[in-house]
Scaffold this active site. Structure first.
Site, PDB file in Angstrom:
ATOM      1  N   SER A  47      35.415  37.763  32.973  1.00  0.00           N
ATOM      2  CA  SER A  47      35.395  36.328  33.213  1.00  0.00           C
ATOM      3  C   SER A  47      34.530  36.076  34.435  1.00  0.00           C
ATOM      4  O   SER A  47      34.685  36.744  35.467  1.00  0.00           O
ATOM      5  CB  SER A  47      36.813  35.792  33.463  1.00  0.00           C
ATOM      6  OG  SER A  47      36.794  34.389  33.651  1.00  0.00           O
ATOM      7  N   GLU A  48      33.587  35.112  34.315  1.00  0.00           N
ATOM      8  CA  GLU A  48      32.582  34.976  35.365  1.00  0.00           C
ATOM      9  C   GLU A  48      33.112  34.478  36.695  1.00  0.00           C
ATOM     10  O   GLU A  48      32.401  34.481  37.692  1.00  0.00           O
ATOM     11  CB  GLU A  48      31.400  34.115  34.896  1.00  0.00           C
ATOM     12  CG  GLU A  48      31.716  32.700  34.543  1.00  0.00           C
ATOM     13  CD  GLU A  48      31.892  32.524  33.047  1.00  0.00           C
ATOM     14  OE1 GLU A  48      31.511  31.470  32.541  1.00  0.00           O
ATOM     15  OE2 GLU A  48      32.439  33.434  32.386  1.00  0.00           O
ATOM     16  N   ASN A  49      34.372  34.020  36.730  1.00  0.00           N
ATOM     17  CA  ASN A  49      34.936  33.662  38.025  1.00  0.00           C
ATOM     18  C   ASN A  49      35.406  34.870  38.811  1.00  0.00           C
ATOM     19  O   ASN A  49      35.900  34.741  39.929  1.00  0.00           O
ATOM     20  CB  ASN A  49      36.073  32.642  37.872  1.00  0.00           C
ATOM     21  CG  ASN A  49      37.226  33.170  37.044  1.00  0.00           C
ATOM     22  OD1 ASN A  49      37.017  33.894  36.079  1.00  0.00           O
ATOM     23  ND2 ASN A  49      38.438  32.804  37.396  1.00  0.00           N
ATOM     24  N   SER A  89      30.098  39.125  40.095  1.00  0.00           N
ATOM     25  CA  SER A  89      30.275  38.776  38.697  1.00  0.00           C
ATOM     26  C   SER A  89      28.946  38.443  38.028  1.00  0.00           C
ATOM     27  O   SER A  89      28.640  38.934  36.930  1.00  0.00           O
ATOM     28  CB  SER A  89      31.238  37.592  38.570  1.00  0.00           C
ATOM     29  OG  SER A  89      31.483  37.295  37.221  1.00  0.00           O
TER      30      SER A  89
END
Length: 218
Positions: A47-49, A89
């Site tokens: 997840s890019e967070n 990320s």
């Protein structure tokens, strides 16, 4: 178990995820694919967070309120889950370390162009990570309804909306069909149960390549 069209689409998209992959699920329909990924399948969901090793979505009553995915869903940790900042990320994304990303779409062209981040005149929080993912993931697939709420095709000859990425979509999963983007154009490769080729063609805004042999269903 009887599945509706949306559930069949999500289950079919989940089969795109293979053991050993690092996979990003985009906001919207793609995040729902997680429910159809076998819990014992050895994959790394990103997840890019800032999470690698995303576990199943939890009900609010059981969730850790500090642990969310990029779409704000309460997710869980699994053995080996790791956390990092956005710089790390996106370095993973830009470095080509994401094997597969499943993204939502407003429109997809027959040439694999993706429009997914804004409808002019409507509010958007920004382009987000989809632009990076759509251009840098090793494989890009789209999970979307075949038509929009007004019944207009979302698979079109040319995108009218601002592009997220040009020519990067390899496969499209819809509630009616699975379509591959090949050099000759969009190729119909699978049909949803109970859907005919004629129905898919009527709901598509560009010409589809269709084999003469019977198509598998999902």
């Amino acid at each position: 178990m009887s599945l509706n069209a949306s559930e069949r689409m999500l289950r079919r998209a989940a089969r795109e995820i293979r053991a050993g992959m690092t996979v990003n699920l985009g906001i919207g329909l793609p995040t729902k694919v997680l429910a159809y990924v076998p819990h014992d399948l050895p994959v790394c969901l990103h997840s890019e967070n800032g999470i690698a090793g995303v576990g199943p979505v939890l009900d609010r009553a059981y969730a850790n309120r500090n642990l969310i995915d990029a779409g704000g869903a309460y997710v869980s940790a699994i053995d080996g889950t790791s956390y990092f900042d956005s710089a790390v990320s996106f370095a993973m994304v830009r470095g080509g370390r994401i094997d597969l990303t499943l993204l939502g779409a407003f429109e997809v062209s027959g040439g694999g162009d993706l429009a997914s981040w804004i409808i002019p005149g409507k509010f958007t929080p920004g382009a987000g990570g989809a632009i990076e993912l759509a251009q840098k993931a090793r494989r890009v697939a789209v999970v979307t309804t075949h038509v929009d709420k007004a019944g207009r095709p979302k698979i079109v000859d040319k995108c009218a909306l601002p592009l997220t990425a040009r020519g990067h979509v390899a496969r499209i999963f819809t509630d009616m069909a699975v379509i591959d983007i090949v050099p000759e154009g969009p190729r119909l490769i699978e049909l949803a149960e109970g859907i005919s080729i004629a129905e898919v063609e009527a709901a598509t805004g560009t010409r589809l390549l269709v084999a003469d042999t019977p198509l598998p269903t999902f």
